[in-house]
Design a protein around this motif. Structure first.
Motif, PDB file in Angstrom:
ATOM      1  N   GLU A 211       0.833  -1.208   0.000  1.00 16.50           N
ATOM      2  CA  GLU A 211       0.000   0.000   0.000  1.00 16.50           C
ATOM      3  C   GLU A 211       0.867   1.257   0.000  1.00 16.50           C
ATOM      4  O   GLU A 211       0.580   2.219  -0.716  1.00 16.50           O
ATOM      5  CB  GLU A 211      -0.914  -0.007   1.230  1.00 16.50           C
ATOM      6  CG  GLU A 211      -1.811   1.216   1.346  1.00 16.50           C
ATOM      7  CD  GLU A 211      -2.659   1.182   2.596  1.00 16.50           C
ATOM      8  OE1 GLU A 211      -3.177   2.259   2.973  1.00 16.50           O
ATOM      9  OE2 GLU A 211      -2.786   0.109   3.218  1.00 16.50           O
ATOM     10  N   GLU A 212       1.929   1.256   0.780  1.00 17.01           N
ATOM     11  CA  GLU A 212       2.807   2.416   0.882  1.00 17.01           C
ATOM     12  C   GLU A 212       3.579   2.668  -0.407  1.00 17.01           C
ATOM     13  O   GLU A 212       3.919   3.823  -0.734  1.00 17.01           O
ATOM     14  CB  GLU A 212       3.779   2.220   2.043  1.00 17.01           C
ATOM     15  CG  GLU A 212       4.675   3.404   2.333  1.00 17.01           C
ATOM     16  CD  GLU A 212       3.894   4.628   2.778  1.00 17.01           C
ATOM     17  OE1 GLU A 212       4.304   5.755   2.416  1.00 17.01           O
ATOM     18  OE2 GLU A 212       2.867   4.470   3.478  1.00 17.01           O
ATOM     19  N   LEU A 216       4.055  -1.616  -5.828  1.00 22.91           N
ATOM     20  CA  LEU A 216       5.305  -1.980  -6.495  1.00 22.91           C
ATOM     21  C   LEU A 216       6.212  -2.824  -5.616  1.00 22.91           C
ATOM     22  O   LEU A 216       7.063  -3.562  -6.123  1.00 22.91           O
ATOM     23  CB  LEU A 216       6.055  -0.720  -6.926  1.00 22.91           C
ATOM     24  CG  LEU A 216       5.347   0.176  -7.950  1.00 22.91           C
ATOM     25  CD1 LEU A 216       6.171   1.416  -8.226  1.00 22.91           C
ATOM     26  CD2 LEU A 216       5.087  -0.598  -9.238  1.00 22.91           C
ATOM     27  N   GLY A 217       6.064  -2.728  -4.310  1.00 22.23           N
ATOM     28  CA  GLY A 217       6.945  -3.447  -3.399  1.00 22.23           C
ATOM     29  C   GLY A 217       8.168  -2.626  -3.027  1.00 22.23           C
ATOM     30  O   GLY A 217       8.517  -1.656  -3.710  1.00 22.23           O
ATOM     31  N   VAL A 218       8.829  -3.002  -1.944  1.00 22.36           N
ATOM     32  CA  VAL A 218       9.998  -2.247  -1.479  1.00 22.36           C
ATOM     33  C   VAL A 218      11.264  -2.746  -2.165  1.00 22.36           C
ATOM     34  O   VAL A 218      11.341  -3.891  -2.614  1.00 22.36           O
ATOM     35  CB  VAL A 218      10.153  -2.345   0.052  1.00 22.36           C
ATOM     36  CG1 VAL A 218       8.955  -1.752   0.755  1.00 22.36           C
ATOM     37  CG2 VAL A 218      10.372  -3.781   0.487  1.00 22.36           C
ATOM     38  N   LEU A 251       8.661  -7.729  -1.733  1.00 20.66           N
ATOM     39  CA  LEU A 251       9.833  -7.258  -2.458  1.00 20.66           C
ATOM     40  C   LEU A 251       9.452  -6.748  -3.843  1.00 20.66           C
ATOM     41  O   LEU A 251       8.634  -7.346  -4.542  1.00 20.66           O
ATOM     42  CB  LEU A 251      10.858  -8.380  -2.613  1.00 20.66           C
ATOM     43  CG  LEU A 251      11.862  -8.590  -1.485  1.00 20.66           C
ATOM     44  CD1 LEU A 251      12.706  -9.815  -1.771  1.00 20.66           C
ATOM     45  CD2 LEU A 251      12.744  -7.371  -1.304  1.00 20.66           C
ATOM     46  N   GLY A 252      10.062  -5.639  -4.250  1.00 17.78           N
ATOM     47  CA  GLY A 252       9.830  -5.112  -5.586  1.00 17.78           C
ATOM     48  C   GLY A 252      10.743  -5.767  -6.612  1.00 17.78           C
ATOM     49  O   GLY A 252      11.564  -6.644  -6.293  1.00 17.78           O
ATOM     50  N   VAL A 253      10.618  -5.349  -7.864  1.00 19.59           N
ATOM     51  CA  VAL A 253      11.449  -5.879  -8.947  1.00 19.59           C
ATOM     52  C   VAL A 253      12.916  -5.570  -8.669  1.00 19.59           C
ATOM     53  O   VAL A 253      13.282  -4.432  -8.383  1.00 19.59           O
ATOM     54  CB  VAL A 253      11.036  -5.267 -10.290  1.00 19.59           C
ATOM     55  CG1 VAL A 253      11.977  -5.717 -11.402  1.00 19.59           C
ATOM     56  CG2 VAL A 253       9.599  -5.647 -10.623  1.00 19.59           C
ATOM     57  N   GLY A 254      13.758  -6.588  -8.711  1.00 20.79           N
ATOM     58  CA  GLY A 254      15.181  -6.408  -8.445  1.00 20.79           C
ATOM     59  C   GLY A 254      15.484  -6.073  -7.002  1.00 20.79           C
ATOM     60  O   GLY A 254      16.554  -5.545  -6.700  1.00 20.79           O
ATOM     61  N   SER A 274      -0.041 -11.280  -9.970  1.00 17.62           N
ATOM     62  CA  SER A 274      -0.734  -9.995  -9.939  1.00 17.62           C
ATOM     63  C   SER A 274       0.024  -8.960 -10.750  1.00 17.62           C
ATOM     64  O   SER A 274       0.649  -9.263 -11.760  1.00 17.62           O
ATOM     65  CB  SER A 274      -0.935  -9.525  -8.497  1.00 17.62           C
ATOM     66  OG  SER A 274       0.288  -9.156  -7.910  1.00 17.62           O
ATOM     67  N   SER A 275      -0.026  -7.694 -10.298  1.00 18.17           N
ATOM     68  CA  SER A 275       0.526  -6.608 -11.091  1.00 18.17           C
ATOM     69  C   SER A 275       2.033  -6.520 -11.007  1.00 18.17           C
ATOM     70  O   SER A 275       2.640  -5.680 -11.658  1.00 18.17           O
ATOM     71  CB  SER A 275      -0.064  -5.279 -10.603  1.00 18.17           C
ATOM     72  OG  SER A 275       0.282  -5.063  -9.244  1.00 18.17           O
ATOM     73  N   ARG A 276       2.660  -7.369 -10.202  1.00 14.01           N
ATOM     74  CA  ARG A 276       4.109  -7.279 -10.025  1.00 14.01           C
ATOM     75  C   ARG A 276       4.799  -8.521 -10.580  1.00 14.01           C
ATOM     76  O   ARG A 276       5.738  -9.028  -9.990  1.00 14.01           O
ATOM     77  CB  ARG A 276       4.455  -7.076  -8.549  1.00 14.01           C
ATOM     78  CG  ARG A 276       3.834  -5.850  -7.947  1.00 14.01           C
ATOM     79  CD  ARG A 276       4.347  -5.609  -6.536  1.00 14.01           C
ATOM     80  NE  ARG A 276       4.187  -6.783  -5.686  1.00 14.01           N
ATOM     81  CZ  ARG A 276       5.183  -7.456  -5.160  1.00 14.01           C
ATOM     82  NH1 ARG A 276       6.410  -7.124  -5.439  1.00 14.01           N
ATOM     83  NH2 ARG A 276       4.968  -8.490  -4.370  1.00 14.01           N
TER      84      ARG A 276
END
Length: 301
Positions: A211-212, A216-218, A251-254, A274-276
């Motif tokens: 959400e934050e 996209l993830g951190v 976790l985000g991409v990379g 999902s979207s990631r």
């Protein structure tokens, strides 16, 4: 002059601490210095690590994080002069205990102590400071604008990591395990982007982080341990920790995940949905903090 040592018995279960007389010999090695100890931090003695590194002996010196004043320097020492205030971490193979009046140590294990930092503070924070720098700057390549989740931010290590991440220009998210921890984190300046209160067990860390970050993830996760199994199979002391699958989810991409869980094993990580959607590394690279010689293993995705 006396120094404190520990003696492990043959059953490898009990440890006895003893004071032993130690000779106050002058510096003979070219790159060594003699230091009058002003403060020494007491950190955990990892007997398992000592056994694995074949460093078991009858008496092992106690105390490794020290601060003090340089008394004498070897002829090839270039970083220090007598009367310099220093702080450092003694290596595992040091013959001298930090809990001693005077020690001998190689100059590469010391740095100058900042003038405004007390002896006690210097010895008390250097271990967590080195761990935080290693995790953020060397293992996860922190850079301005990245988002960082630091678990248990109110701990000594967490507070240092938060300050270093802010100094590098990162967006910081952290977790709190009590109202007191939450209030402590909210008072920090620069302010934390989000403090996730996990004390009641109702807040989902992964959902809060997604959400934050707009889903996209951190970019970076620095944990304080994770659960490896279901709640029924974990000891009570680990029930407040997130599950390893939660960390993978947020976790985000990379993204990079730096962990202190030495028993973590990830055999296969499926493609995120999902979207990631993204490809994930199929294994984690094991990395130990060699400068500190501690057994809090680091895993990086």
């Amino acid at each position: 002059m006396k120094g404190l040592y520990f003696q492990q018995n043959s059953t490898n279960e009990e440890v006895t601490f003893v004071f032993q007389e130690k000779e106050n010999v002058p510096v003979t090695e070219d790159n060594f210095v003699r230091v009058q100890v002003k403060a020494c931090a007491l950190s955990h003695i990892n007997t398992k690590l000592l056994a694995e590194m074949k460093m078991e002996k009858d008496f092992f010196p106690v105390g490794r994080e020290v601060s003090g004043i340089v008394l004498e320097v070897g002829r090839k020492v270039t970083f220090f002069q007598p009367d310099d205030a220093v702080v450092g971490i003694l290596p595992l193979d040091s013959e001298d205990p930090g809990l001693c009046e005077v020690i001998r140590v190689h100059e590469h294990y010391l740095v100058h102590k900042p003038e405004k930092v007390s002896w006690t503070e210097a010895a008390g924070v250097i271990r967590d400071g080195v761990r935080a720098c290693t995790a953020l700057y060397y293992l996860s390549q922190l850079s301005p604008g990245k988002s960082v989740l630091i678990m248990d931010g109110a701990s000594a290590f967490g507070t240092i990591a938060i300050q270093l991440a802010h100094h590098r220009g990162a967006k910081v998210i952290s977790t709190a395990h009590s109202l007191e921890d939450k209030q402590h984190l909210e008072r920090l300046r620069p302010s934390i982007a989000r403090v996730i209160d996990v004390s009641n067990g109702k807040v989902h860390v992964a959902e809060s982080c997604l959400e934050e970050t707009g889903g996209l993830g951190v970019d970076i996760v620095i944990d304080a341990g994770v659960r490896l199994y279901s709640k029924d199979d974990e000891p009570a002391v680990k029930l407040h920790l997130p599950h390893k699958h939660d960390i993978i989810t947020l976790l985000g991409v990379g993204g990079h995940w730096v962990t202190t869980e030495e028993n973590l094993q990830i055999l296969q990580i499926a493609t995120a949905s999902s979207s990631r959607e993204q490809p994930w590394l199929s294994s984690m690279m094991k990395f130990g903090i060699c400068q500190m010689h501690n057994r809090e293993n680091i895993f990086v995705s």
